[in-house]
Design an enzyme around this catalytic site. Structure first.
Site, PDB file in Angstrom:
ATOM      1  N   GLU A   1      -1.048   0.099 -34.993  1.00 58.57           N
ATOM      2  CA  GLU A   1      -1.687   1.232 -34.340  1.00 58.57           C
ATOM      3  C   GLU A   1      -2.503   2.108 -35.283  1.00 58.57           C
ATOM      4  OE1 GLU A   1      -1.947   2.049 -31.051  1.00 58.57           O
ATOM      5  OE2 GLU A   1      -1.066   0.058 -30.744  1.00 58.57           O
TER       6      GLU A   1
ATOM      7  N   SER B   1       7.083 -10.248  18.984  1.00 55.97           N
ATOM      8  CA  SER B   1       7.203  -9.656  20.323  1.00 55.97           C
ATOM      9  C   SER B   1       7.826  -8.270  20.323  1.00 55.97           C
ATOM     10  CB  SER B   1       8.021 -10.584  21.228  1.00 55.97           C
ATOM     11  OG  SER B   1       7.310 -11.780  21.467  1.00 55.97           O
TER      12      SER B   1
END
Length: 707
Positions: free
Chosen positions: A78, A361
């Site tokens: 980093e 349904s």
């Protein structure tokens, strides 16, 4: 704001570093951080359900307990010049500038560890603007002047995000390896360091090859920087990645986990609790909130027990279940899958609220409601053959009943009880798909609905929360109440941050809703839903999607509306949904099998000991009026109500007084009684339409009156 050209960024960094930052700011982190308190969540009976721990309180670890090889790994990948720059690394910015110029875009970042910390924890802003970049660099220099390098690295490692909800190096070690950071190996430390840049893309649980490649890059960078020997590098690269279980330890698990997660996401997504995601996260995890919810832990346990009793095999279909109190909208139980704390691919997905599945349904009652509201007699007979071809705008629509057979004609009542697709296909063409979908939305379906004729057969995707809410409107005699999970949220100092306001909307006439209920009672008594029969009045509807991919039972009593869905949540080997029939399931699953059985078992337990409450019966049809007789016109007819009136407020009045007020305006009064009224007996506690609205004379007004 203007975006910063990359060359200008390099000049800014150079000027800031050389001039020791003449830009002054008071935004540097204070020595004493703001007090952070965990938030607590309570069930309906005030039982502590879960604590949203303040992340800093739970995951902070001193720098001297973080192994040197872990710190070296993070610095190497980093910010390799971390210990040599003053907060802004001109050399790194220049390197990033060259890389960006080469590819014509953003290829490499030049931010230091100090700048990353300032951006995330002090500014909370990642916008690529000149003002933000100048402030970030200036604050980074000031932070370096105020703190030691080790203190800055400690702050960074305890705050940075590592993916999968883990903030801080200790949480990340626990999340990915199931151990403290004090115990991780060189290879494991390198994997954690590699996550910082793109945690989602290098998540080892989901992207192991990418995570392995990134880990090896970190290890090689450590070797290049003299922080790992050649032998250590070789050994670490050869070390297999052994991940810890993603299952939370039993001691940390909590009840109603899917419900808790839904509340959590509601707060994190709602801008009423903060303008940005970070503000909302900080409030939830560090604001000391007290969150009062609607979940009934007894009903929740009964729901989970019903699922386990009917479908004990963890390799079988999954279940979602939602149970709602019709008059208040309070969600009393929610099952969103097999096991929220499991490590299966869909265990964290809340099947009760996310994604949705075809309703089959179980969607037909919304078309029935539309027909009744349009004045169609439920005794109307319609052809119901096994299959039928119907002309529609896009061509010919071929529809068949589930069994492939049916009577020549049947009443709408019989068509509902036995779920004849061919009858309902003709009915939806008569009432219109657009009108039917609008009715479903008014009743409580929140998922988007396509307005095509096939929607009558349940081709739209809906959730169990949708279905329980909409059927609750039938139980509440046509009155819709939005589902409620949280009733009240208070801050740590006792001030009220949020309080649920009861709101009701008249979705359909009470008489029509009562007719729907009477017909759906027969579905359970003698139709497709007999396995759902209770020892008290109950109404409901089965549903199955094509190819047995989804099965539903949705039903209600006056006290509870409950929706149950059963199906396989994941795709099969052919990358398609898995049908529920042999060999995948012991039986072919329809709505009248597992879903109806789970519904029956849960509702029996949840209503045990309560008095039996009957549904309101539909009003008889009005008598046929006699033929009109000639009446001589009056010279001065009595003044009647005007064509419209302004709705007055009658909340707080007695029913008698409210009725007199409204009838003087020529309005018709309908009354419903809530299960848990918030007022004295016989007092109006809510009204629809609301006060101030214009309403035509002769229209109905709905009053909610405490019993």
């Amino acid at each position: 704001m203007r975006r910063i050209p990359t060359p200008l960024l390099g000049l800014i960094a150079l000027a800031l570093a050389a001039g020791a930052c003449s830009y002054e700011s008071r935004d540097v982190l204070p020595e004493t951080p703001q007090k952070i308190e965990s938030s607590t969540l309570y069930s309906a009976d005030q039982t502590l359900l879960h604590t949203f721990h303040a992340e800093e309180n739970r995951k902070v670890i001193p720098i001297d307990q973080i192994p040197r090889h872990v710190r070296d790994a993070v610095v190497s990948i980093e910010d390799e010049r971390f210990y040599r720059h003053p907060g802004v690394d001109v050399r790194a910015v220049a390197r990033a500038l060259r890389a960006d110029t080469k590819v014509g875009g953003i290829a490499e970042g030049g931010s230091t560890i100090t700048q990353q910390y300032v951006k995330q924890e002090i500014l909370g802003d990642s916008a690529q603007t000149m003002d933000r970049k100048i402030r970030e660099a200036a604050l980074a220099v000031q932070l370096e002047q105020r703190y030691s390098k080790d203190r800055i690295l400690e702050l960074y490692l305890n705050a940075i995000y590592f993916g999968k909800g883990a903030y801080g190096i200790e949480a990340a070690a626990q999340q990915y390896f199931g151990r403290s950071v004090t115990e991780v190996t060189l290879a494991q430390g390198a994997l954690l360091a590699g996550l910082i840049q793109r945690p989602g893309a290098t998540d080892p649980f989901a992207h192991l090859p990418e995570a392995t490649a990134r880990r090896n890059v970190v290890l090689e960078r450590m070797h290049d920087n003299g922080l790992a020997t050649a032998a250590q590098l070789e050994e670490a690269i050869a070390e297999p990645i052994v991940l810890g279980s993603s299952v939370l330890p039993a001691a940390e698990q909590y009840p109603a986990a899917y419900f808790v997660e839904e509340v959590k996401q509601w707060i994190l997504d709602d801008e009423r609790f903060g303008a940005t995601p970070k503000e909302r996260r900080d409030l939830l995890f560090g604001g000391g909130l007290q969150i009062q919810t609607t979940v009934d832990l007894v009903a929740q346990a009964q729901a989970e027990a019903a699922v386990a009793a009917i479908l004990p095999d963890p390799s079988g279909p999954a279940v979602s279940l939602v149970s709602i109190e019709p008059s208040t909208g309070y969600v009393r139980a929610m099952v969103g899958g097999r096991n929220f704390f499991g490590d299966g691919p869909s265990d964290k997905l809340n099947l009760a609220t996310q994604g949705g599945r075809q309703a089959g349904s179980s969607f037909k009652p919304f078309i029935l409601a539309t027909a009744l509201e349009a004045g169609i007699d439920p005794e109307t007979r319609i052809p119901a053959p096994g299959c039928i071809n119907l002309p529609i705008e896009s061509g010919t629509w071929n529809v068949c009943n589930a069994e492939g057979s049916g009577p020549a004609t049947a009443s709408i009542i019989e068509g509902t009880v036995y779920s004849y697709n061919t009858l309902y296909a003709q009915l939806v063409l008569r009432v219109g798909a657009t009108a039917a979908m609008a009715e479903a939305t008014r009743l409580g379906i929140a998922s988007p609905l396509e307005t095509n004729p096939a929607s009558v057969l349940g081709t739209n995707n809906v959730t169990a929360l949708d279905m329980a809410t909409a059927y609750a409107s039938f139980a509440n005699r046509g009155v819709h109440v939005d589902p409620v999970l949280v009733t009240r949220i208070t801050r740590a100092d006792g001030t009220v941050l949020y309080e649920n306001q009861h709101r009701q909307d008249k979705a359909m006439n009470a008489a029509s809703a009562d007719q729907v209920t009477t017909i759906l009672e027969q579905v359970i008594e003698r139709g497709t839903g007999t396995r759902a029969k209770l020892d008290r009045p109950a109404a409901g509807k089965t549903g199955s999607s094509q190819n047995n991919l989804d099965a539903w039972f949705v039903g209600y009593t006056p006290e509870l509306s409950t929706a149950v869905w059963v199906g396989f949540p994941n795709l099969g080997a052919n990358n398609e949904l898995i049908p529920m029939r042999r060999p995948n399931t012991p039986i072919t699953v329809f709505g009248g099998t597992y879903p109806a059985q789970i519904w029956q078992r849960f509702m029996t337990a949840a209503l045990a000991g309560r008095p039996v409450v009957a549904f309101a019966k539909p009003a008889p049809p009005p008598p046929t009026p006699p033929p009109p007789t000639a009446v001589a016109p009056q010279a001065n007819p009595p003044a009647g109500p005007g064509p419209s009136a302004t709705m007055p407020s009658v909340v707080g009045q007695s029913l008698l007084a409210a009725t007199e007020t409204l009838e003087r305006l020529g309005l018709i009064v309908e009354v419903v009684t809530p299960t848990a009224p918030a007022g004295g007996a016989g007092v109006v506690v809510a009204q629809s339409p609301a006060a101030g609205q214009r309403i035509p004379a002769g229209a109905s007004v709905l009053l909610e009156v405490a019993d």
